[in-house]
Design a protein around this motif. Structure first.
Motif, short mmCIF file in Angstrom:
data_model
loop_
_atom_site.label_atom_id
_atom_site.label_comp_id
_atom_site.label_asym_id
_atom_site.label_seq_id
_atom_site.Cartn_x
_atom_site.Cartn_y
_atom_site.Cartn_z
N LEU A 73 57.92 67.95 110.95
CA LEU A 73 58.61 68.21 109.69
C LEU A 73 59.67 67.15 109.43
CD1 LEU A 73 59.15 72.09 109.71
CD2 LEU A 73 57.53 70.78 108.33
N ALA A 74 60.26 66.63 110.50
CA ALA A 74 61.26 65.58 110.36
C ALA A 74 60.66 64.27 109.84
CB ALA A 74 61.96 65.34 111.70
N ASP A 75 59.35 64.12 109.92
CA ASP A 75 58.67 62.93 109.41
C ASP A 75 58.12 63.15 108.01
OD1 ASP A 75 59.06 61.84 111.96
OD2 ASP A 75 57.12 62.62 112.67
N ARG A 76 57.66 64.35 107.74
CA ARG A 76 56.95 64.62 106.49
C ARG A 76 57.89 65.01 105.35
NH1 ARG A 76 51.54 64.96 106.86
NH2 ARG A 76 50.58 65.00 108.93
N LEU A 77 59.04 65.58 105.67
CA LEU A 77 59.97 66.04 104.64
C LEU A 77 61.22 65.18 104.64
CD1 LEU A 77 59.90 69.92 105.21
CD2 LEU A 77 58.61 68.61 103.52
N PRO A 78 61.85 64.99 103.48
CA PRO A 78 63.20 64.41 103.48
C PRO A 78 64.11 65.29 104.35
CG PRO A 78 62.33 64.53 101.26
CD PRO A 78 61.38 65.31 102.12
N MET A 79 65.07 64.68 105.01
CA MET A 79 65.90 65.44 105.94
C MET A 79 66.65 66.57 105.24
SD MET A 79 66.69 66.15 108.95
CE MET A 79 65.64 64.86 109.64
N MET A 85 57.42 63.82 115.16
CA MET A 85 56.23 64.33 115.86
C MET A 85 56.32 64.07 117.36
SD MET A 85 53.16 63.39 117.41
CE MET A 85 52.72 61.79 116.75
N VAL A 86 56.73 62.86 117.74
CA VAL A 86 56.79 62.50 119.16
C VAL A 86 57.82 63.37 119.87
CG1 VAL A 86 57.32 60.67 120.79
CG2 VAL A 86 56.03 60.14 118.72
N ARG A 87 59.00 63.50 119.29
CA ARG A 87 60.01 64.30 119.95
C ARG A 87 59.67 65.79 119.93
NH1 ARG A 87 64.50 67.18 119.90
NH2 ARG A 87 65.97 66.76 121.60
N GLY A 88 58.96 66.24 118.88
CA GLY A 88 58.50 67.61 118.86
C GLY A 88 57.54 67.91 120.00
N MET A 89 56.65 66.95 120.29
CA MET A 89 55.75 67.11 121.44
C MET A 89 56.54 67.18 122.74
SD MET A 89 52.52 67.23 120.46
CE MET A 89 51.52 66.58 121.81
N TYR A 90 57.53 66.30 122.87
CA TYR A 90 58.38 66.32 124.05
C TYR A 90 59.09 67.67 124.19
CZ TYR A 90 62.95 65.77 126.32
OH TYR A 90 64.08 65.96 127.07
N ALA A 144 77.23 61.49 112.16
CA ALA A 144 78.01 62.70 111.85
C ALA A 144 77.09 63.89 111.60
CB ALA A 144 78.90 62.44 110.63
N PHE A 145 75.99 63.64 110.88
CA PHE A 145 75.00 64.70 110.66
C PHE A 145 74.47 65.20 111.99
CE2 PHE A 145 70.65 66.13 110.36
CZ PHE A 145 70.63 66.96 109.25
N GLY A 146 74.12 64.27 112.90
CA GLY A 146 73.59 64.66 114.21
C GLY A 146 74.57 65.52 114.98
N PHE A 147 75.85 65.13 114.99
CA PHE A 147 76.86 65.93 115.69
C PHE A 147 76.96 67.32 115.09
CE2 PHE A 147 81.13 67.64 115.92
CZ PHE A 147 81.43 67.53 117.27
N SER A 148 77.04 67.42 113.77
CA SER A 148 77.22 68.72 113.11
C SER A 148 76.01 69.62 113.31
CB SER A 148 77.47 68.51 111.62
OG SER A 148 78.61 67.69 111.40
N THR A 163 66.80 72.80 114.57
CA THR A 163 68.08 72.20 114.20
C THR A 163 68.52 71.15 115.21
OG1 THR A 163 68.73 74.25 113.07
CG2 THR A 163 70.47 72.67 113.58
N GLY A 164 68.40 71.45 116.48
CA GLY A 164 68.71 70.44 117.49
C GLY A 164 67.79 69.24 117.40
N HIS A 165 66.54 69.49 117.07
CA HIS A 165 65.56 68.42 116.90
C HIS A 165 65.94 67.52 115.74
CE1 HIS A 165 61.61 66.52 116.78
NE2 HIS A 165 61.42 66.94 115.55
N MET A 166 66.32 68.10 114.60
CA MET A 166 66.72 67.30 113.45
C MET A 166 67.95 66.47 113.76
SD MET A 166 64.32 68.15 111.44
CE MET A 166 63.15 69.50 111.25
N ALA A 167 68.86 67.01 114.57
CA ALA A 167 70.07 66.28 114.93
C ALA A 167 69.73 64.99 115.66
CB ALA A 167 70.98 67.17 115.79
N ILE A 168 68.88 65.08 116.67
CA ILE A 168 68.56 63.91 117.48
C ILE A 168 67.68 62.93 116.71
CG2 ILE A 168 67.42 63.14 119.59
CD1 ILE A 168 70.09 64.51 120.05
N VAL A 169 66.70 63.43 115.97
CA VAL A 169 65.81 62.55 115.21
C VAL A 169 66.61 61.75 114.18
CG1 VAL A 169 63.95 62.49 113.51
CG2 VAL A 169 63.72 63.89 115.56
N THR A 170 67.50 62.40 113.46
CA THR A 170 68.29 61.70 112.45
C THR A 170 69.20 60.66 113.08
OG1 THR A 170 68.27 63.65 111.02
CG2 THR A 170 69.96 62.01 110.58
#
Length: 408
Positions: free
Chosen positions: A69-75, A340-345, A13-17, A117-124
Motif C-alpha cells: 500500500l505504501a507503493d501503490r497509494l500516495p502516503m 512491498m519489500v519491507r511488508g514481506m520482511y 518528522a512524519f516517520g517519528f510521529s 502505521t509503523g511500516h509507513m513510518a519506516i518506508v517514508t
C-alpha cells in the motif's frame, strides 16, 4: 532551502510521529491493559494469550500483501488507511464484551499499529531521505519515545479512569489528532516512482513478491535482520526462567530493562550516522556483534555480568536493526517497491517472533546447557552476516545515499 531538503526533514518528522502513534498497537501498550481486560471479560491467561497470538499472527501474515500500500497509494491515503484501522481497534477494545469483539479489536490494533502505521513510518523515512541512516534513526526514535512515555501516561490514567475510557481516549488521539496531522504532513511529499511512472509515461517494471522470495539477496538478508527480533522476543518471554537460572531479582531485571533502553537509544543514533558514513553493507556485517557479546555473557559470565551483558547487548542490536534493515531494503531493491519489500520482511518477522519462544522453550526443556546455546548463537551472528553480505550486491553499501524520488 531546497525542496529536497524540505522533503527530507518532513519525511523524517512524519516517520517519528507515525512511529510514536503506532505504539498504541504495540505489545507493550496493549499489555498494560491485560489484567483489566481479563478480569472484566472473565478470561484466564491462556485465553488472553491465545487471542493475542492469533490476532498478531493474522495481522502479520496480512502484511505480506498489504505492505505495498505504501507503493501503490500516495502516503496521505496510505496513512489514512493505517490510522483508520488503528482507531477502529481502539474503539472495539473500548466496547468489547466478549472474546469475538476482543479478538477483532486486537487484530485491528496489531494490523493498524504494529503493522501498517509503523511500516509507513519506516518506508517514508527511507524513501524520501537525503541522509537515509539519520532519517531512519529519527523515525526509530518514535518507537523508543512511545515505549518511554506512553506506559507512564496509561498507568496514570488508569488510576482515575476505567480501562475502557482510556481506550476511548486512545481512539480520539488516533482519529482526532494523529490522523489529520499526519495527513497534512504527508500531503506535500513527492509520490513514489512506482506511482508516477517514467517521464515518457511508461510504468517502470515492478518487483513482484514471487520474484522477491527467489532472490538470494533477500533470503540472505533475512538470515541476519530477523536475528534481533527472534532473540529479543525469546529472551523477554522467558525472562522468568533465565532469572531463576541466574538468581536475578525482579529489581535487577528492571534495571536490566533500563540498560536495554539506554543501549537501544544510543545505537539507534550511532547506526544512523554509521550507515550514512560507511554504507549499509559494512554496518550490516557487524551490527549483530552485540548479540554475540550478550549471549556469551549469559552463557559464561557471572550473574551480574550475564544480566547487564544480555540486556545492553540486545538493546544495542535492537536499536540498530530498524535503521539497518530499513536502509538495506532501499539500497538493495530501490525505493519504488520499498513498501512491498519491507511488508514481506514484516510478515517473516512476525513468523520468526511467533516461533522463537517455542524454539527457546524447547531448548530449556531439553536441559540444553545455556553455555551451549549461547555459543551457538554467538557463532551464528559472527559468521553469517559476513557470508550474507556477499549476496547483497557489490554496490549496495558503497553508492551515495539516495535522494528519494524526483520532486515532480
Amino acid at each position: 532551502m531546497t525542496p529536497l531538503r524540505i522533503h527530507h526533514r518532513r519525511a523524517a518528522a512524519f516517520g517519528f510521529s507515525a512511529a510514536l502513534v503506532s505504539s498504541i498497537g504495540q505489545t507493550f501498550f496493549i499489555g498494560l491493559f491485560g489484567l483489566s481486560v481479563r478480569n472484566d471479560l472473565a478470561l484466564d491467561d491462556s485465553h488472553w494469550g491465545a487471542l493475542y497470538a492469533l490476532a498478531t499472527l493474522g495481522s502479520g501474515l496480512l502484511m505480506f500483501s498489504l505492505g505495498e500500500l505504501a507503493d501503490r497509494l500516495p502516503m496521505k491515503q496510505a496513512i489514512t488507511v493505517a490510522l483508520s484501522v488503528l482507531g477502529l481497534g481502539a474503539i472495539l477494545m473500548a466496547v468489547a464484551n466478549g472474546p469475538v469483539l476482543l479478538l477483532i479489536g486486537l487484530f485491528c490494533l496489531r494490523l493498524g499499529g504494529q503493522g501498517l502505521t509503523g511500516h509507513m513510518a519506516i518506508v517514508t523515512a527511507a524513501r524520501h531521505a537525503r541522509r537515509r541512516g539519520r532519517s531512519l534513526a529519527t523515525a526509530a526514535f518514535g518507537f523508543i519515545a512511545g515505549e518511554a512515555l506512553l506506559p507512564v501516561a496509561v498507568i496514570a490514567m488508569l488510576g482515575w479512569l476505567d480501562w475502557r475510557w482510556v481506550w476511548v481516549c486512545a481512539a480520539m488521539l488516533v482519529l482526532g489528532v494523529a490522523l489529520p496531522a499526519l495527513r497534512a504532513a504527508a500531503a506535500p511529499l513527492p509520490r513514489a516512482v512506482a506511482m508516477v511512472g517514467l517521464q515518457d509515461g511508461a510504468p517502470p517494471p515492478r518487483l513482484r513478491r514471487r520474484h522477491l522470495v527467489r532472490k538470494p539477496a533477500f533470503l540472505a538478508a533475512l538470515t541476519v535482520v530477523l536475528v534481533s527480533p527472534f532473540v529479543v522476543t525469546a529472551v523477554f518471554l522467558h525472562q522468568g526462567t533465565l532469572s531463576t537460572l541466574h538468581g536475578w531479582t525482579p529489581a535487577q531485571v528492571a534495571w536490566g530493562f533500563i540498560g536495554f533502553a539506554a543501549a537501544q537509544t544510543a545505537s539507534t543514533w550511532l547506526s544512523g550516522h554509521w550507515v550514512d558514513r560507511h554504507g549499509v553493507t559494512r554496518v550490516f556485517r557487524v551490527y549483530l556483534l552485540p548479540v554475540a557479546a550478550a549471549t556469551l555473557a549469559l552463557g559464561f559470565g557471572p550473574p551480574s555480568l550475564a544480566l547487564w551483558g544480555l540486556f545492553v547487548g540486545l538493546g544495542a542490536t535492537a536499536g540498530a536493526n530498524s535503521v539497518v534493515s530499513g536502509a538495506l531494503w532501499a539500497e538493495v531493491f530501490g525505493v519504488d517497491s520499498l513498501g512491498m519489500v519491507r511488508g514481506m520482511y514484516t510478515g517473516f518477522m512476525v513468523i520468526a517472533t511467533a516461533l522463537s519462544p517455542l524454539v527457546f522453550g524447547l531448548a530449556l526443556e531439553t536441559a540444553a546447557p545455556i553455555a551451549h546455546v549461547a555459543a551457538g548463537v554467538a557463532a551464528y551472528v559472527i559468521v553469517v552476516p559476513w557470508l550474507a553480505a556477499r549476496w547483497l550486491g557489490a554496490n549496495a553499501g558503497h553508492r551515495p545515499p539516495a535522494s528519494g524520488p524526483p520532486d515532480s
